[in-house]
Design a protein around this motif. Sequence first.
Motif, short mmCIF file in Angstrom:
data_model
loop_
_atom_site.label_atom_id
_atom_site.label_comp_id
_atom_site.label_asym_id
_atom_site.label_seq_id
_atom_site.Cartn_x
_atom_site.Cartn_y
_atom_site.Cartn_z
N ASP A 42 -71.61 -23.67 -12.02
CA ASP A 42 -72.58 -24.50 -13.14
C ASP A 42 -72.82 -25.82 -12.67
OD1 ASP A 42 -72.69 -22.12 -14.41
OD2 ASP A 42 -70.49 -22.70 -15.84
N LEU A 43 -71.68 -26.55 -12.11
CA LEU A 43 -71.95 -28.03 -12.02
C LEU A 43 -73.08 -28.14 -10.67
CD1 LEU A 43 -68.50 -29.20 -11.94
CD2 LEU A 43 -70.13 -30.00 -13.58
N MET A 44 -72.99 -27.21 -9.68
CA MET A 44 -74.07 -27.42 -8.60
C MET A 44 -75.47 -26.75 -9.11
SD MET A 44 -72.21 -26.68 -5.50
CE MET A 44 -70.64 -27.90 -4.91
N LYS A 45 -75.54 -25.94 -10.08
CA LYS A 45 -76.74 -25.53 -10.54
C LYS A 45 -77.15 -26.74 -11.40
CE LYS A 45 -79.15 -22.29 -13.32
NZ LYS A 45 -80.32 -23.05 -13.42
N GLU A 46 -76.67 -27.18 -12.05
CA GLU A 46 -77.12 -28.57 -13.07
C GLU A 46 -77.60 -29.69 -12.11
OE1 GLU A 46 -75.09 -31.71 -15.86
OE2 GLU A 46 -74.37 -29.45 -15.84
N LEU B 250 -66.48 -31.41 -7.12
CA LEU B 250 -65.29 -30.48 -6.75
C LEU B 250 -64.25 -31.18 -7.72
CD1 LEU B 250 -65.64 -30.69 -2.97
CD2 LEU B 250 -65.21 -28.70 -4.44
N LYS B 251 -64.24 -32.17 -7.93
CA LYS B 251 -62.98 -32.99 -8.78
C LYS B 251 -63.27 -32.45 -10.05
CE LYS B 251 -60.91 -37.23 -10.30
NZ LYS B 251 -60.94 -38.65 -10.14
N GLU B 252 -64.55 -32.52 -10.86
CA GLU B 252 -64.58 -31.94 -12.24
C GLU B 252 -64.20 -30.60 -12.24
OE1 GLU B 252 -68.70 -32.90 -13.64
OE2 GLU B 252 -68.40 -34.91 -13.00
N ALA B 253 -64.37 -29.78 -11.02
CA ALA B 253 -64.19 -28.24 -11.09
C ALA B 253 -62.62 -27.99 -10.93
CB ALA B 253 -64.95 -27.59 -10.21
N LYS B 254 -61.74 -29.07 -10.86
CA LYS B 254 -60.50 -29.26 -10.61
C LYS B 254 -59.84 -28.71 -9.54
CE LYS B 254 -59.19 -29.36 -15.48
NZ LYS B 254 -60.51 -30.20 -15.86
N SER C 93 -59.59 -21.20 -7.18
CA SER C 93 -59.41 -19.91 -8.41
C SER C 93 -60.55 -19.56 -8.86
CB SER C 93 -58.25 -20.58 -9.35
OG SER C 93 -58.90 -21.49 -10.07
N LYS C 94 -60.53 -18.23 -9.16
CA LYS C 94 -61.73 -17.41 -9.85
C LYS C 94 -62.32 -18.47 -10.94
CE LYS C 94 -60.66 -12.91 -8.70
NZ LYS C 94 -60.36 -11.54 -9.22
N GLU C 95 -61.45 -18.70 -11.66
CA GLU C 95 -61.80 -19.44 -12.88
C GLU C 95 -62.66 -21.00 -12.61
OE1 GLU C 95 -58.54 -19.15 -12.58
OE2 GLU C 95 -58.70 -17.05 -13.21
N ASN C 96 -62.32 -21.70 -11.57
CA ASN C 96 -62.82 -22.91 -11.14
C ASN C 96 -64.06 -22.76 -10.37
OD1 ASN C 96 -60.76 -23.78 -12.39
ND2 ASN C 96 -59.89 -24.88 -10.87
N VAL C 97 -64.32 -21.35 -9.86
CA VAL C 97 -65.59 -21.22 -8.95
C VAL C 97 -66.62 -21.09 -10.03
CG1 VAL C 97 -66.73 -19.30 -7.71
CG2 VAL C 97 -64.46 -19.84 -7.18
N SER C 98 -66.46 -20.56 -11.01
CA SER C 98 -67.66 -20.47 -12.08
C SER C 98 -67.95 -21.85 -12.47
CB SER C 98 -67.23 -19.82 -13.23
OG SER C 98 -67.00 -18.44 -13.11
N ILE C 99 -67.04 -22.65 -12.78
CA ILE C 99 -67.23 -24.23 -13.18
C ILE C 99 -67.96 -24.95 -12.05
CG2 ILE C 99 -66.16 -26.39 -13.63
CD1 ILE C 99 -63.66 -24.75 -14.76
N LEU C 100 -67.41 -24.78 -10.83
CA LEU C 100 -68.25 -25.34 -9.77
C LEU C 100 -69.63 -24.86 -9.57
CD1 LEU C 100 -67.73 -27.42 -7.51
CD2 LEU C 100 -66.98 -25.50 -5.83
N VAL D 169 -71.07 -34.39 -4.29
CA VAL D 169 -70.11 -33.02 -4.26
C VAL D 169 -68.82 -33.19 -4.48
CG1 VAL D 169 -69.36 -31.38 -2.33
CG2 VAL D 169 -71.81 -32.02 -2.40
N LYS D 170 -68.23 -34.29 -3.93
CA LYS D 170 -66.71 -34.81 -4.27
C LYS D 170 -66.64 -34.71 -5.65
CE LYS D 170 -65.86 -36.91 0.11
NZ LYS D 170 -65.68 -38.30 0.93
N LYS D 171 -67.56 -35.20 -6.52
CA LYS D 171 -67.50 -35.50 -7.91
C LYS D 171 -67.33 -34.18 -8.54
CE LYS D 171 -69.69 -37.55 -11.97
NZ LYS D 171 -70.81 -37.86 -12.50
#
Length: 101
Positions: free
Chosen positions: A75-79, A20-24, A66-73, A16-18
């Motif tokens: 996607d990362l969690m789904k993967e 979060l970091k990847e999602a900035k 931020s809204k933009e980073n929520v989408s990234i997060l 999870v920490k990784k």
Amino acid sequence: MKLVLITAIAEFEKDVKKMLKEAKVKSYSYRDVKGFRDASEEGVETNWFGTEMNEIESIVFYAFVSKENVSILFDLMKEFNDKQESISHVHLAVFSVEQYN
């Protein structure tokens, strides 16, 4: 700005920490918690814990994102969850924040 709440078993803390970091996500808080699951209506053979009442070492994260980073997060969690062979997954909830200071 969104408030995110992430729950996972303690074994997924580094993952999870990784993510979060990847999602900035630069700052967040987390705590150890006891996860609970009532599996009394499931058959023992399909129950990952093997008993009806279950507590497990878990962790909860929360952060303003931020809204933009929520989408990234998401996607990362789904993967991450798609690759898991265990029943346990990382769960992410997003809450709208009307005001913050």
